[in-house]
Design a protein around this motif. Structure first.
Motif, PDB file in Angstrom:
ATOM      1  N   TRP A   1      37.001  13.887 -13.765  1.00 39.62           N
ATOM      2  CA  TRP A   1      36.906  14.996 -12.821  1.00 39.62           C
ATOM      3  C   TRP A   1      36.160  16.196 -13.395  1.00 39.62           C
ATOM      4  CZ3 TRP A   1      39.307  19.251 -14.848  1.00 39.62           C
ATOM      5  CH2 TRP A   1      40.317  19.038 -15.791  1.00 39.62           C
ATOM      6  N   LEU A   2      35.562  16.064 -14.581  1.00 36.76           N
ATOM      7  CA  LEU A   2      34.745  17.120 -15.176  1.00 36.76           C
ATOM      8  C   LEU A   2      33.273  16.756 -15.065  1.00 36.76           C
ATOM      9  CD1 LEU A   2      36.366  18.335 -18.537  1.00 36.76           C
ATOM     10  CD2 LEU A   2      35.822  19.716 -16.532  1.00 36.76           C
TER      11      LEU A   2
ATOM     12  N   LEU B   1      45.160  17.890  -6.419  1.00 38.04           N
ATOM     13  CA  LEU B   1      45.699  17.767  -7.769  1.00 38.04           C
ATOM     14  C   LEU B   1      46.756  16.684  -7.867  1.00 38.04           C
ATOM     15  CD1 LEU B   1      46.128  21.568  -8.632  1.00 38.04           C
ATOM     16  CD2 LEU B   1      44.372  20.029  -9.502  1.00 38.04           C
TER      17      LEU B   1
ATOM     18  N   PRO C   1      46.873  17.841 -16.246  1.00 35.57           N
ATOM     19  CA  PRO C   1      46.198  16.757 -15.538  1.00 35.57           C
ATOM     20  C   PRO C   1      46.481  15.405 -16.181  1.00 35.57           C
ATOM     21  CG  PRO C   1      44.713  18.604 -15.888  1.00 35.57           C
ATOM     22  CD  PRO C   1      45.954  18.907 -16.660  1.00 35.57           C
TER      23      PRO C   1
ATOM     24  N   ALA D   1      39.961  13.546 -18.485  1.00 35.47           N
ATOM     25  CA  ALA D   1      39.152  14.704 -18.111  1.00 35.47           C
ATOM     26  C   ALA D   1      37.767  14.295 -17.632  1.00 35.47           C
ATOM     27  CB  ALA D   1      39.042  15.664 -19.307  1.00 35.47           C
TER      28      ALA D   1
ATOM     29  N   HIS E   1      36.864  18.037  -5.876  1.00 36.37           N
ATOM     30  CA  HIS E   1      37.596  17.111  -6.737  1.00 36.37           C
ATOM     31  C   HIS E   1      37.075  17.134  -8.173  1.00 36.37           C
ATOM     32  CE1 HIS E   1      39.982  14.926  -3.642  1.00 36.37           C
ATOM     33  NE2 HIS E   1      38.999  15.355  -2.841  1.00 36.37           N
ATOM     34  N   THR E   2      35.948  17.759  -8.409  1.00 36.51           N
ATOM     35  CA  THR E   2      35.379  17.837  -9.755  1.00 36.51           C
ATOM     36  C   THR E   2      35.238  19.300 -10.158  1.00 36.51           C
ATOM     37  OG1 THR E   2      33.121  17.766  -8.858  1.00 36.51           O
ATOM     38  CG2 THR E   2      34.143  15.664  -9.527  1.00 36.51           C
ATOM     39  N   ALA E   3      35.435  19.556 -11.452  1.00 31.35           N
ATOM     40  CA  ALA E   3      35.327  20.914 -11.986  1.00 31.35           C
ATOM     41  C   ALA E   3      33.939  21.147 -12.567  1.00 31.35           C
ATOM     42  CB  ALA E   3      36.390  21.144 -13.059  1.00 31.35           C
TER      43      ALA E   3
ATOM     44  N   ARG F   1      40.668  22.863 -13.371  1.00 31.96           N
ATOM     45  CA  ARG F   1      40.827  21.881 -12.296  1.00 31.96           C
ATOM     46  C   ARG F   1      41.479  22.523 -11.072  1.00 31.96           C
ATOM     47  NH1 ARG F   1      44.173  16.160 -12.363  1.00 31.96           N
ATOM     48  NH2 ARG F   1      43.068  15.196 -10.625  1.00 31.96           N
TER      49      ARG F   1
END
Length: 508
Positions: A449-450, A435, A442, A446, A489-491, A480
């Motif tokens: 990392w989404l 993070l 964040p 978005a 590292h990605t949601a 996250r």
């Protein structure tokens, strides 16, 4: 030790020279550096101190005279004027005794001129001995920010060993020892220094983690604590007395990673100013104030001003047990620190910005009779609304994790395995690395990392539920954090769904 002064004849005549030295004092909110100027000139013998000194600073004239005589030093004859700069705030206490004496010695040509590399913090006794001062660690950290070469302290001053990493210290017993060290240039030699505070031992830390591991079951609650610790998300746990909410909240601090040396010293200095010299530890602080706390006790202030609980809990946990028993004004004072991670105060014509990067965890009963949703509740709806109204809506909106605790079957929980405290702490350290330190909310876009399904879900939620910007950011931050706890590292879409569930499941 008696020092022979070869220039003693000059002391009785005119010495048209200005001597200076560097020290620091604590104003109540923040340490301030003070530059001491001493002028020895001809005229009727008189010793004056200007620059808004209080009675303790003014009385240093008598202590310095006696210390000179009992150290074998002739006191300069003539008009002595000492100026404490800046003169815009009052100087309190006896912290400046040694610095004033050194400035006079430099003005009298006993010591070489000030090169700006040395600082002095000690009280002078009549015998010439040096006495310790209060808040020495906080003052030393403030002086270290000006890249000084060494700090002179009393031999009996108890300071952590780690302080020498930021500012070398020279511990001396008497004024004559200070003169010898400054004259000979032994600025980096620590004389008979004995540290009082040491870092926490692994045995102490293991006992704390063992107490957490002895909590049977509570897998959902432990995961909730992990999410709060990794992402610094404020947490409110609700349940009847005896269900374990206070116990879980107290153990949250044990899941936080260790502080670095500078942060540990800063926490030590804050606690030293508020509660007296504590034991230095790299563990984050835990503050659990009583519900009678005032606004000044929460954010800082008073007379004389002092840092509040939000500053004392910096880099640690602020535990508010029985949240609805606190005064509403005291709770509302948390709204800005929760967002800004700092407190901006204006007291007695001076302003100060105090750090307040704490993790808030609170506990509360569901209703006045404590049985709503858990047993036979005798409260009227109006009573419940008034009870929850003790905490304002804007503050509750800043607490993204609100959870009702459930009673668990002992037979079922005794056979279930939950992650150990060490394992959870490793996951939290890994998650914080992913993070980024103090990244809340964040900072990166978005979309970076989404995953696509998760981003589409967030878009639908905004359109259908009309989520506010704060709620959207909180949901994204929780999602996250969940992904980072799993080492990703990605949601994903599942992370967003769990974040929505955690964000909404406890709303009253």
């Amino acid at each position: 030790m008696i020092i022979a002064i070869s220039s003693g004849k000059r002391l009785r005549g005119v010495t048209p020279m200005l001597g200076t030295s560097i020290a620091a004092i604590h104003t109540g909110l923040l340490p301030e550096i003070v530059r001491v100027e001493a002028d020895v000139n001809s005229g009727f013998p008189r010793f004056s101190i200007v620059g808004l000194p209080d009675s303790a600073v003014t009385e240093s004239r008598l202590r310095i005279r006696s210390a000179f005589r009992n150290s074998g030093l002739p006191f300069p004859q003539g008009r002595i004027t000492v100026n404490l700069t800046p003169a815009s705030f009052r100087k309190r206490g006896s912290t400046l005794d040694l610095a004033i004496a050194v400035a006079i010695l430099r003005a009298a040509c006993i010591l070489p001129a000030d090169d700006g590399s040395l600082a002095f913090l000690a009280e002078l006794r009549l015998s010439g001995d040096l006495a310790p001062v209060e808040n020495a660690v906080g003052l030393a950290l403030r002086l270290a920010g000006d890249h000084l070469g060494a700090l002179f302290l009393a031999k009996s001053q108890k300071t952590p060993l780690e302080l020498a990493q930021f500012l070398p210290t020279v511990h001396c017993s008497r004024l004559s020892d200070v003169i010898a060290a400054v004259r000979d240039g032994h600025h980096t030699i620590t004389c008979a220094a004995q540290a009082h505070a040491t870092t926490s031992t692994s045995l102490e830390d293991d006992s704390m983690l063992g107490a957490f591991d002895r909590i049977i079951g509570r897998g959902e609650e432990k995961r909730l604590l992990s999410i709060a610790a990794a992402g610094r998300h404020p947490l409110l746990m609700i349940g009847p007395p005896g269900i374990g909410k206070t116990m879980l909240a107290t153990h949250l601090v044990h899941l936080l990673p260790d502080l670095d040396h500078h942060a540990a010293l800063a926490a030590y200095a804050a606690a030293e100013a508020a509660d007296g010299p504590p034991l230095l530890t790299r563990r984050p602080p835990l503050r659990a104030p009583h519900h009678s706390l005032t606004v000044a006790g929460m954010i800082g202030g008073g007379n004389p001003p002092h840092p509040g609980e939000v500053t004392l809990a910096h880099e640690g946990v602020l535990l508010l047990d029985e949240l609805f028993e606190f005064q509403r004004a005291t709770l509302d004072a948390l709204r800005e620190p929760l967002v800004n991670r700092a407190v901006h105060l204006s007291r007695a014509g001076r302003t100060a910005t105090l750090p307040a990067n704490f993790l808030l965890v609170a506990t509360a009963n569901p209703c006045p009779c404590v049985q709503r949703g858990y047993g036979d509740c005798r409260c009227l709806e109006s009573d419940v609304r008034r009870y929850w109204a003790r905490c304002s809506g804007p503050l509750l909106d800043r607490i993204p994790l609100v959870a009702y605790l459930n009673r668990e079957d002992y037979k079922a929980t005794s056979q279930s395995r939950t992650p150990s405290a060490k394992e959870l702490r490793r996951r939290i350290e890994t998650a914080r690395g992913i993070l980024g330190v103090h990244t809340q909310p964040p900072s990166s876009p978005a979309a970076s990392w989404l995953e696509a399904p998760a981003e589409a879900l967030i878009t639908r939620l905004k359109e259908r539920l009309l989520l506010s910007e704060r709620v959207s950011q909180q949901t994204l931050g929780i999602a996250r954090t969940i992904a980072a706890l799993d080492g990703r590292h990605t949601a994903r879409k599942a992370d967003v769904e769990e974040a929505v569930l955690l964000r909404n499941r406890g709303n009253p």
